[in-house]
Motif scaffolding. Structure first.
Motif, mmCIF file in Angstrom:
data_model
loop_
_atom_site.group_PDB
_atom_site.id
_atom_site.type_symbol
_atom_site.label_atom_id
_atom_site.label_comp_id
_atom_site.label_asym_id
_atom_site.label_seq_id
_atom_site.Cartn_x
_atom_site.Cartn_y
_atom_site.Cartn_z
ATOM 1 N N ASN A 519 0.806 -1.216 0.000
ATOM 2 C CA ASN A 519 0.000 0.000 0.000
ATOM 3 C C ASN A 519 0.842 1.270 0.000
ATOM 4 O O ASN A 519 0.326 2.368 -0.180
ATOM 5 C CB ASN A 519 -0.926 0.013 1.223
ATOM 6 N N SER A 521 3.288 4.218 -1.190
ATOM 7 C CA SER A 521 3.289 4.901 -2.489
ATOM 8 C C SER A 521 4.478 4.480 -3.344
ATOM 9 O O SER A 521 4.463 4.635 -4.550
ATOM 10 C CB SER A 521 3.288 6.415 -2.290
ATOM 11 N N GLU A 526 1.299 0.794 -6.387
ATOM 12 C CA GLU A 526 0.969 2.211 -6.476
ATOM 13 C C GLU A 526 1.658 2.871 -7.673
ATOM 14 O O GLU A 526 1.082 3.737 -8.324
ATOM 15 C CB GLU A 526 1.376 2.921 -5.167
ATOM 16 N N HIS A 530 -1.780 1.413 -12.363
ATOM 17 C CA HIS A 530 -2.810 2.003 -13.233
ATOM 18 C C HIS A 530 -4.222 1.565 -12.803
ATOM 19 O O HIS A 530 -4.991 1.045 -13.626
ATOM 20 C CB HIS A 530 -2.544 1.664 -14.702
ATOM 21 N N ASP A 531 -4.497 1.758 -11.518
ATOM 22 C CA ASP A 531 -5.847 1.505 -10.985
ATOM 23 C C ASP A 531 -6.384 0.124 -11.300
ATOM 24 O O ASP A 531 -7.530 -0.020 -11.751
ATOM 25 C CB ASP A 531 -6.826 2.564 -11.514
ATOM 26 N N GLY A 532 -5.585 -0.881 -11.081
ATOM 27 C CA GLY A 532 -6.072 -2.250 -11.249
ATOM 28 C C GLY A 532 -5.923 -2.811 -12.646
ATOM 29 O O GLY A 532 -6.231 -3.974 -12.893
ATOM 30 N N SER A 559 -10.412 -7.966 -2.541
ATOM 31 C CA SER A 559 -11.022 -6.872 -3.305
ATOM 32 C C SER A 559 -12.351 -7.355 -3.869
ATOM 33 O O SER A 559 -13.242 -6.569 -4.163
ATOM 34 C CB SER A 559 -10.081 -6.437 -4.423
#
Lengths: 624, 624
Positions: A519, A521, A526, A530-532, A559
């Motif tokens: 998690n 950065s 991160e 690219h957002d999953g 998730s």
């Protein structure tokens, strides 16, 4: 004539232009359009292949097709091959079965059989899938020139196709054997039919006589052999009892072999090496006009004696004769912009049933890399691993082919001693090369995307090989799920977190530590996630259903309820269990396994902050 | 108003008219059109069910759907249910999980899980299949009158529909809850929309309030209960950890239960028996206007405490309230010409997930019998077994439902003792009824088509039950084949010849003796076979691949290479073996097993001339 001299040429832009809609071409096109890439595919043939040509899918190819959701159709239409028989001529000239064995020992294959289906029908499976995603093959269309600018930038930006690669294509007027230059001449008074395509990438999947390869001036290493073969697809009327098996019939004329096919058809390969008449003395190539189905069939009958081999309902679907060439292209790309795949890269004998499999494997390896570069997720240098991985494979393939082919042309004396010898050789070769032939054991060597540093943490999941099938139990609902079903060819890296036993505090703490690191950065998730779009995280606990509930998994690892698993036999006692052991992973220490989008293992790392850092470093090597 | 008084009414002829396109209707229509029967299906709804209603397929239903080639689509779309959990209220009012177990112990099921999918999507699977065969549902269409002539002839000839059964149907104008009589009135000035259908058979598959059943004046035995339920399909936002299992939550209010569904949805059944306000005092029926999703959800929350149960994305797909009725129709047909199926025959509570399964089972049982009568292969009396077999099943179902339902309404004190008691009851009931609930153990009793005389020859294949799954190895190519895949619902009786060990002379001789008897003109195959339309002969040897080749099977038993099998583990060591033992068949004496077109075992006979005579006598009882 270059594109810019043709006027008024239509101009267009595309990310990837694929030349050739054979297996390599449609495989790549389907994968790219599935990933949302702007792609076009052209083919000189006005229609798809209707019969003949390549026809066999090996076990690993089945797994690959399954990862694209295409195996079910293949299973439905194709003929499965489970067994091999060997026949030898007795001293009296009669053929006798001397051995019955499994097709291939492939204990780790998800499906341990081959599937026979005509190339045309396999291409149709891809074509149907592509069409559902909006892509159709542009047929009767050929490239006539290719121009490439200098390429210095390592990154792909939105405009890089302009004047980088341009290719003129034109509609062809006849269906076959037309030289590319002639097409341009025939169409020159109809310039409306020519088009300048500006592409970011061009893939030459245009077969053994690849126009793209020649235009790129890529040479091929190797030579033609003196091995001449006839091949015929027919509906048999026979008392030969093993037409539904892969049957090798050894004789003094060489080794004939039969392969079962769909719709009760079979294919027969008949050695022709003693028949010099089929060779055109001027070209040195096999001349189909010098042979006929009846001639090939008569040669087959001599070897198959005393068995009858006739044709039912006059149904001969396809036949040809050919001389085997064994060649590998010197390079697989120019500037990582114009690339080649499939038979354009390598030719060899069909005896090991590798042709189409190698082509599909090329495109499967290439497609996700093109996606990553085009989406701006990876450096252009990622494409270099395409050549290094697949050209090594092709060289091994041809080395194997040379050795394997010897068994087919040996002029053996029909005696019991030499029978035994040939059989031993077959068994020996089968064992030696089985993981290669089935495709199950294909291993990519260390590179930017293959890092075996922590191999020991999952000692039996070999870095560079594909993930071994294994069933785990879904923590939320107890369903058994095959791990390969969690690894679809969806362009994502799968982060398999083997988290130890969640019911044990120490194990759970390590799992939490890793999630905290992921998690951060600075972590790969991160920085490159690219957002999953790039990573899919799945968690596997060595705990048991009665002790570890779905809600016991830290939230990060669920998730969705389909992301958390247990290593256990399912409650009906039918599937699963023993995964940690099979993979060589310690049930408490765990490990993180990084699986590439093509299903091969990229790296293994410890389940810890250090491990997450190591994985981040791995991705830094090629992601942006 | 009868059909003949309406003028100018359009007239038409059809073999079977099905009223109602719910599960029973589409199941029967699809089976009939697949067998080449001239069939029409009408439904009052202008569109198919979009949400809600029945939603679960039990293991035997999966096998049945598979026999029509429809299971794959169900597996793809539906949500599998593998496990059951039980929750009890602690003395402090908090719900706690007290048990996790397999959904159902069904060791003999081919698929030991349930599948949740909305009724509408299941109907669509059938509708798509029907459409591919040229049959579409005629929607917004209702029957308005039914007239039946006297029926004396036991045989069906080509013209027997004329004036035998006639039925007037008319287009309906509104979509719901319209009384049939009103429709006729609304359309009376537009007679072009009414049509006189002359049918050989009419099937009323028109639900619990069946117009056909009422018109035929068939009464129903049983009564409404005082059990009131609310049900709601929603996308959950919850911390309840077992929404992907079938979860029973026992409380002083009764037992709430949740069922996982497709697309991450769940269904919740909420007991309402303490809420007398939802009952309309005049009708005694549950009145949806007296409830609301929010009200049902609040009742659910009380039981689920301390777990949160909210709705995600406002997605409530469907909800209703109802009072359970438990009824069975007195008869299933009039004159074997007008028949009823599904909810028209039986209503009960949804708690055991049987509703749609029973309906599909009715039509599966009926369809092949209609085919046989219509093709002129069987006597009309064959249809009498539909009622005797399926009405017995329905009565058992309601007996089970009564007993099972008690567990859901018991007002238990929340104490640890009673918790244990309820759980024990659940376990006890589950074990007692599991083969019934899963459908795996449904047994039809002795009749013209169920003859257990030689049960002992295959002691574990129970005559009257469906064939137990088992994998055999194809003699021609070594492929493992599940026996249920050899038993498609193609309207044929399957003659399974367990021929002993072909490598043993005595066994082979008995096998040859049986084939000689089957080839005699007096045998069932010659007398009733209709050139392969009625019988499919499959042969299973207890011999082994290395000893028994495909060509060793007598020619009669290999009409195609896919018809001859061996009882052995396949060469990859994954599947098969032990079939003779599992079925209780002697490996040398063998047996002949006659399987009905619906997959149930009709009779077992010795492998001998006598056996063939016995089978012939069996078929004489109902075939022509």
């Amino acid at each position: 004539m270059s594109a810019h001299q043709v006027a008024p040429a239509q101009e267009s832009y595309v990310d990837v232009l694929i030349v050739g809609a054979g297996p390599a071409g449609v495989m790549c096109a389907n994968a790219l359009v599935g990933a949302g890439v702007n792609v076009r595919i052209i083919d000189k043939r006005p229609e798809g292949v209707l019969a003949g040509q390549a026809d066999g899918c090996q076990p690993r190819t089945l797994e690959i097709l399954h990862s694209y959701g295409l195996a079910d159709q293949l299973f439905k239409e194709g003929s499965r091959v489970y067994r091999t028989t060997n026949y030898d001529q007795s001293p009296d000239g009669r053929l006798k079965r001397t051995r019955l064995s499994p097709l291939m020992p492939a204990p780790n294959a998800r499906w341990s059989f081959g599937v026979g289906l005509s190339q045309g029908r396999i291409e149709t499976i891809f074509e149907t899938s592509m069409r559902a995603k909006g892509l159709t093959i542009e047929r009767a269309t050929v490239p006539v020139s290719l121009k490439m600018s200098e390429q210095t930038n390592d990154l792909v930006d939105a405009h890089c196709y302009v004047n980088k690669v341009s290719l003129t294509i034109a509609m062809s007027t006849s269906d076959d054997s037309m030289s590319v230059l002639e097409v341009v001449i025939e169409r020159i008074d109809d310039p409306g039919h020519s088009e300048v395509v500006h592409a970011k990438f061009v893939l030459g999947a245009d077969g053994a006589h690849s126009w793209v390869r020649k235009t790129l001036e890529i040479g091929a290493e190797g030579a033609m052999t003196d091995s001449v073969w006839g091949v015929i697809d027919l509906l048999p009327d026979t008392d030969f009892p093993d037409v539904r098996n892969l049957s090798y019939c050894h004789s003094s004329e060489g080794t004939l072999f039969t392969i079962p096919r769909e719709d009760d058809l079979i294919r027969i390969y008949v050695p022709q090496s003693n028949d010099s008449q089929v060779i055109d003395p001027e070209t040195g190539r096999a001349d189909k006009n010098r042979s006929s189905p009846e001639k090939i069939l008569n040669q087959a009958r001599k070897i198959l004696h005393p068995y009858r081999m006739n044709v039912k309902d006059n149904r001969i679907d396809w036949w040809t004769i050919y001389v085997v060439g064994q060649r590998v292209a010197e390079r697989y790309s120019v500037n990582d912009r114009a690339l080649i795949a499939g038979d354009a890269c390598h030719t060899h004998s069909p005896k090991a049933g590798q042709g189409m499999n190698a082509a599909l494997g090329d495109s499967h390896n290439l497609a996700w890399k093109l996606v990553y570069v085009l989406k701006g997720w990876a450096k252009l240098s990622l494409l270099r691993t395409y050549e290094s991985e697949r050209r090594n494979f092709a060289k091994d393939l041809i080395d194997f082919d040379k050795e394997w082919s010897k068994l087919f042309i040996a002029k053996r004396q029909p005696s019991n001693d030499s029978d035994a010898l040939t059989q031993d050789e077959f068994v020996h070769m089968t064992l030696k090369f089985n993981s290669f032939v089935t495709g199950i054991g294909i291993r990519y060597f260390p590179s930017a995307i293959v890092n075996p540093q922590y191999q020991g943490l999952a000692s039996k999941l070999i870095v560079g090989e594909r993930v071994i099938p294994q069933t785990f139990v879904c923590a939320a609902d107890g369903r058994p799920v095959e791990i390969q079903d969690m690894l679809p060819a969806d362009s994502r890296f799968k982060i398999l977190v083997f988290g130890g036993d969640i019911a044990v505090t120490g194990d759970l703490n390590a799992l939490k530590e890793a999630l905290i690191a992921m998690n951060l950065s600075a972590s790969f998730i991160e920085r490159f996630g690219h957002d999953g779009a790039v990573f899919d995280v799945l968690c596997f606990s060595s705990g048991k259903q009665q002790d570890v509930g779905y809600a016991d998994f830290p939230m990060f690892y669920r998730s969705h309820w389909t992301k958390a698993f247990l290593d256990e036999v399912d409650m009906t006692g039918r599937e699963g269990g023993g995964g940690y052991e099979k993979y060589g992973i310690d049930p408490h220490d765990g490990a993180v396994v990084v699986v590439r989008p093509d299903g091969h293992i990229g790296m293994i790392a410890p389940l810890s902050i250090l491990g997450v850092e190591e994985i981040t470093e791995y991705f830094e090597g090629f992601l942006i």
